[in-house]
Scaffold this motif. Structure first.
Motif, PDB file in Angstrom:
ATOM      1  N   UNK A   1      67.435  -5.942  32.215  1.00 42.26           N
ATOM      2  CA  UNK A   1      68.828  -6.121  32.051  1.00 42.26           C
ATOM      3  C   UNK A   1      69.433  -4.788  32.843  1.00 42.26           C
ATOM      4  N   UNK A   2      69.062  -3.876  32.505  1.00 46.01           N
ATOM      5  CA  UNK A   2      69.532  -2.605  33.205  1.00 46.01           C
ATOM      6  C   UNK A   2      68.521  -1.462  33.356  1.00 46.01           C
ATOM      7  N   UNK A   3      68.801  -0.622  34.270  1.00 40.21           N
ATOM      8  CA  UNK A   3      67.884   0.354  34.611  1.00 40.21           C
ATOM      9  C   UNK A   3      67.615   1.191  33.314  1.00 40.21           C
ATOM     10  N   UNK A   4      66.567   1.626  33.028  1.00 42.99           N
ATOM     11  CA  UNK A   4      66.256   2.356  31.868  1.00 42.99           C
ATOM     12  C   UNK A   4      65.135   3.310  32.080  1.00 42.99           C
ATOM     13  N   UNK A   5      64.474   3.912  30.893  1.00 44.08           N
ATOM     14  CA  UNK A   5      63.423   4.774  30.827  1.00 44.08           C
ATOM     15  C   UNK A   5      62.152   4.182  31.163  1.00 44.08           C
ATOM     16  N   UNK A   6      61.522   4.147  32.407  1.00 44.22           N
ATOM     17  CA  UNK A   6      60.379   3.446  32.578  1.00 44.22           C
ATOM     18  C   UNK A   6      59.018   4.384  32.583  1.00 44.22           C
ATOM     19  N   UNK A   7      59.148   4.567  30.954  1.00 43.50           N
ATOM     20  CA  UNK A   7      57.811   5.171  30.421  1.00 43.50           C
ATOM     21  C   UNK A   7      57.264   6.482  31.187  1.00 43.50           C
ATOM     22  N   UNK A   8      55.970   6.607  31.685  1.00 49.05           N
ATOM     23  CA  UNK A   8      56.012   7.926  32.162  1.00 49.05           C
ATOM     24  C   UNK A   8      56.386   7.985  33.655  1.00 49.05           C
ATOM     25  N   UNK A   9      57.033   6.993  34.174  1.00 50.93           N
ATOM     26  CA  UNK A   9      57.867   7.019  35.601  1.00 50.93           C
ATOM     27  C   UNK A   9      59.427   7.640  35.074  1.00 50.93           C
ATOM     28  N   UNK A  10      59.717   7.863  33.897  1.00 49.84           N
ATOM     29  CA  UNK A  10      60.881   8.263  33.652  1.00 49.84           C
ATOM     30  C   UNK A  10      61.976   7.494  34.294  1.00 49.84           C
ATOM     31  N   UNK A  11      63.066   7.947  34.831  1.00 47.64           N
ATOM     32  CA  UNK A  11      64.000   7.119  35.352  1.00 47.64           C
ATOM     33  C   UNK A  11      63.809   6.895  37.023  1.00 47.64           C
ATOM     34  N   UNK A  12      62.686   7.063  37.382  1.00 48.67           N
ATOM     35  CA  UNK A  12      62.471   6.950  38.770  1.00 48.67           C
ATOM     36  C   UNK A  12      62.141   5.607  39.337  1.00 48.67           C
ATOM     37  N   UNK A  13      62.003   4.826  38.440  1.00 52.72           N
ATOM     38  CA  UNK A  13      61.727   3.177  38.702  1.00 52.72           C
ATOM     39  C   UNK A  13      62.704   2.290  38.198  1.00 52.72           C
ATOM     40  N   UNK A  14      63.978   2.061  39.052  1.00 53.78           N
ATOM     41  CA  UNK A  14      64.844   1.420  38.391  1.00 53.78           C
ATOM     42  C   UNK A  14      64.511  -0.085  38.609  1.00 53.78           C
ATOM     43  N   UNK A  15      64.674  -1.013  37.459  1.00 55.19           N
ATOM     44  CA  UNK A  15      64.199  -2.583  37.492  1.00 55.19           C
ATOM     45  C   UNK A  15      65.697  -3.139  37.281  1.00 55.19           C
ATOM     46  N   UNK A  16      66.831  -2.519  36.980  1.00 55.48           N
ATOM     47  CA  UNK A  16      67.693  -3.433  36.268  1.00 55.48           C
ATOM     48  C   UNK A  16      68.689  -4.189  37.347  1.00 55.48           C
ATOM     49  N   UNK A  17      69.265  -5.283  36.421  1.00 55.34           N
ATOM     50  CA  UNK A  17      70.296  -5.897  37.167  1.00 55.34           C
ATOM     51  C   UNK A  17      71.753  -5.127  37.077  1.00 55.34           C
ATOM     52  N   UNK A  18      71.745  -4.299  36.364  1.00 53.52           N
ATOM     53  CA  UNK A  18      72.719  -3.438  36.253  1.00 53.52           C
ATOM     54  C   UNK A  18      72.486  -1.871  36.455  1.00 53.52           C
ATOM     55  N   UNK A  19      73.048  -1.208  37.223  1.00 57.05           N
ATOM     56  CA  UNK A  19      72.845   0.279  37.599  1.00 57.05           C
ATOM     57  C   UNK A  19      73.355   0.982  36.565  1.00 57.05           C
ATOM     58  N   UNK A  20      72.373   1.925  36.169  1.00 57.90           N
ATOM     59  CA  UNK A  20      72.827   2.958  35.089  1.00 57.90           C
ATOM     60  C   UNK A  20      72.998   4.404  35.910  1.00 57.90           C
ATOM     61  N   UNK A  21      74.030   5.068  35.726  1.00 52.32           N
ATOM     62  CA  UNK A  21      74.044   6.514  36.220  1.00 52.32           C
ATOM     63  C   UNK A  21      73.655   7.271  35.166  1.00 52.32           C
ATOM     64  N   UNK A  22      72.560   7.953  35.129  1.00 54.42           N
ATOM     65  CA  UNK A  22      71.951   8.667  34.062  1.00 54.42           C
ATOM     66  C   UNK A  22      72.592  10.009  33.697  1.00 54.42           C
ATOM     67  N   UNK A  23      73.754  10.383  34.366  1.00 57.47           N
ATOM     68  CA  UNK A  23      74.658  11.540  34.073  1.00 57.47           C
ATOM     69  C   UNK A  23      75.746  11.094  33.358  1.00 57.47           C
ATOM     70  N   UNK A  24      76.339  10.330  33.799  1.00 58.68           N
ATOM     71  CA  UNK A  24      77.577   9.403  33.230  1.00 58.68           C
ATOM     72  C   UNK A  24      77.540   8.389  32.219  1.00 58.68           C
ATOM     73  N   UNK A  25      76.265   7.812  32.342  1.00 55.56           N
ATOM     74  CA  UNK A  25      75.909   6.323  31.651  1.00 55.56           C
ATOM     75  C   UNK A  25      77.081   5.274  31.997  1.00 55.56           C
ATOM     76  N   UNK A  26      77.712   5.438  33.346  1.00 57.46           N
ATOM     77  CA  UNK A  26      78.466   4.354  33.747  1.00 57.46           C
ATOM     78  C   UNK A  26      77.396   3.159  34.411  1.00 57.46           C
TER      79      UNK A  26
END
Ligand code: BGC
Length: 517
Positions: free
Chosen positions: A436-461
């Motif tokens: 559904x949204x970009x998230x914590x992709x296990x050992x790849x951290x936030x480097x592999x976004x899979x989401x239909x919804x983009x998440x800005x990991x500084x602002x959470x927008x």
């Protein structure tokens, strides 16, 4: 209107479920709040060097605090069903013993909000966040963890059994064993190689005990479990490549599906029992593991091309995270090779929708009594860019490659399983987009976004991507066509929440990209 959205909508059979998926540890954050206990993943991710750039899951999407906003975005999307996981350490912090009422309350509110918005809840009991005390006692290497999962299932069934539409007991035990216990790339970071075999059996037993507990509690929803499936493709016609692909097929696919669907481990695994004295499944265990399911969950991302020997020594980028460096226990016995002339995701995963048809056909062939199937995950990571819509100044994310990945895979699955298709024997009931949204992709951290919804990991927008609007069109077109919309929520009559979703007024394709910010 996007032509591919119209075409896909026309292919959807009545009642087919389109959903989105997430997992608690990947989206919630709030790891130390409201009585949640630590998980094995909290401890693993806190160790320097385990996660790309030492990214922290501490806040992640902050879904724990923004859940109503996220459900509102799902409602705007028009999705039929939401697959999420229950955080075991949030509900039962010690992994055994007392229940945390605040943990139950969070999922109570989530489930009620979903139902109020006509979205059917699919809840996964175990998506890898083992409570830390259980992990410290051996985790899935310890048979006791299976009984603890059974106990947790009873707690979840008592709390939510009246409202959850579909239950998944465990998610991808193959990834837990391979990455977590055999190779040490996921929690708990053990590199036991073939000695990790007991963790397979204990997870499957945990599934069986959870299923038994939920049946005993007479939950209203259907119950299934989810395995990942990757067709194994020999790199060449060389018989050694074929043998290598066969070994990988057993190690990644059949080891997990055969016990559940056939009631026995593959022969080669039974012969390997001597590797570990604790891997000695009794017929009682096998009966628990192979209890009838209401549905079977299959995650499909890609096929795997396998060659004998060490290859050129280089694994396709991202493959190590996905499949493990080497599964044989004898380094260099075989290798994962790239598919020639094949587009890949940001992870380096080959994009091969046609192999989803192969996967479904192999499932039908191997498992004559296969229950109805949901593809419980499918999706792709790409490096997204956020741009500003020239006309409105709004943020948009033109992720046409993800959109295409999803369109091609969903279409392939539908065509393969309709009359005359390669997998027509499979009763395919739905497809859930990961994620559904970009998230914590296990050992790849936030480097592999899979989401239909983009998440800005500084602002959470949150910013819905082009793929979100495309899926919204598919769902709207299906509804306009008068198909059975498949809304399954038991109580869809309450007031919907509203989302503050900023929709672009013009297509991303015609807007010149400008830097994010
Ligand atoms: C897992 C997800 C994961 C996704 C993409 C699946 O293996 O269930 O948690 O994020 O694949 O790697």
């Amino acid at each position: 209107m996007n032509a591919s959205a119209q075409e896909l909508a026309a292919l959807l059979p009545p009642g087919f479920t389109l959903g989105v998926a997430t997992a608690a540890f990947q989206i919630e954050g709030a790891l130390d709040e409201d009585g949640r206990g630590p998980s094995g993943w909290d401890a693993f991710a806190a160790k320097p060097g385990t996660i790309v750039e030492d990214h922290s899951p501490a806040i992640s999407c902050d879904h724990y605090h923004r859940m109503p906003e996220d459900v509102a975005l799902m409602k705007e999307l028009g999705i039929d069903s939401y697959r999420f996981s229950l955080s075991w350490p949030r509900i039962q912090p010690g992994g055994t013993g007392p229940v945390n009422p605040a943990g139950l309350d969070f999922y109570d509110r989530l489930i009620d909000l979903l139902l109020a918005n006509g979205i059917s809840p699919m809840a996964t009991l175990y998506h890898w966040d083992t409570p830390l005390p259980l992990e410290e006692a051996g985790g899935w290497m310890n048979r006791d963890t299976a009984y603890r999962l059974g106990e947790f299932a009873a707690i979840a069934a008592a709390a939510f059994g009246d409202r959850v539409t579909r239950w998944v007991t465990i998610n991808e035990p193959a990834t837990v064993t391979t990455n977590g216990y055999a190779l040490g790339m996921h929690a708990p970071g053990e590199a036991l190689m073939l000695k990790a075999l007991p963790s397979v059996h204990h997870q499957l037993l945990g599934h069986g005990l959870a299923l038994q507990a939920m049946r005993a509690a007479k939950v209203r929803g259907e119950i299934g479990m989810t395995n990942v499936y990757s067709p194994m493709v020999p790199a060449t016609v060389n018989p050694l490549d074929k043998v290598s692909a066969g070994i990988m097929d057993v190690a990644q696919n059949r080891l997990y599906a055969d016990p559940v669907l056939l009631g026995q481990y593959p022969d080669v695994i039974r012969a390997a029992t001597f590797f570990s004295s604790s891997f000695n499944p009794s017929s009682e265990d096998m009966d628990l593991i192979s209890q009838p399911l209401d549905f079977y969950g299959m995650n499909y991302y890609m096929p795997t091309r396998v060659g004998a020997g060490p290859g050129d020594g280089a694994m396709p980028p991202g493959m190590a995270e996905a499949m493990g460096e080497d599964l044989s226990g004898a380094p260099g016995a075989f290798h994962v090779a790239s598919f020639p002339d094949t587009e890949t995701t940001a992870y380096g995963w080959p994009i091969k929708p046609e192999y989803l048809s192969v996967a479904l056909a192999e499932m039908a062939e191997r498992y004559p009594d296969l229950p109805p199937v949901y593809i419980t995950e499918g999706g792709a990571s790409f490096e997204d860019i956020v741009v500003r819509d020239a006309a409105t100044g709004r943020r948009i994310v033109p992720d046409e490659r993800r959109l295409r990945y999803l369109a091609d895979h969903i279409r392939t699955a539908l065509e393969a399983t309709r009359a005359g298709g390669a997998a027509e024997a499979v009763d395919l009931r739905g497809y859930y987009v990961w994620s559904f949204m970009d998230n914590f992709e296990w050992s790849a951290g936030y480097k592999q976004p899979f989401g239909l919804v983009h998440v800005d990991f500084d602002t959470r927008v949150r910013t819905p991507k082009a793929s979100y609007y495309w899926l919204q069109e598919v769902l709207a077109a299906r509804n306009t066509a008068g198909a059975d919309v498949g809304h399954e929520a038991a109580d869809a009559g309450r007031q919907p929440v509203t989302a503050d979703v900023e929709q672009p007024t013009v297509s991303a394709a015609v807007v010149p990209p400008i830097p994010a910010g």
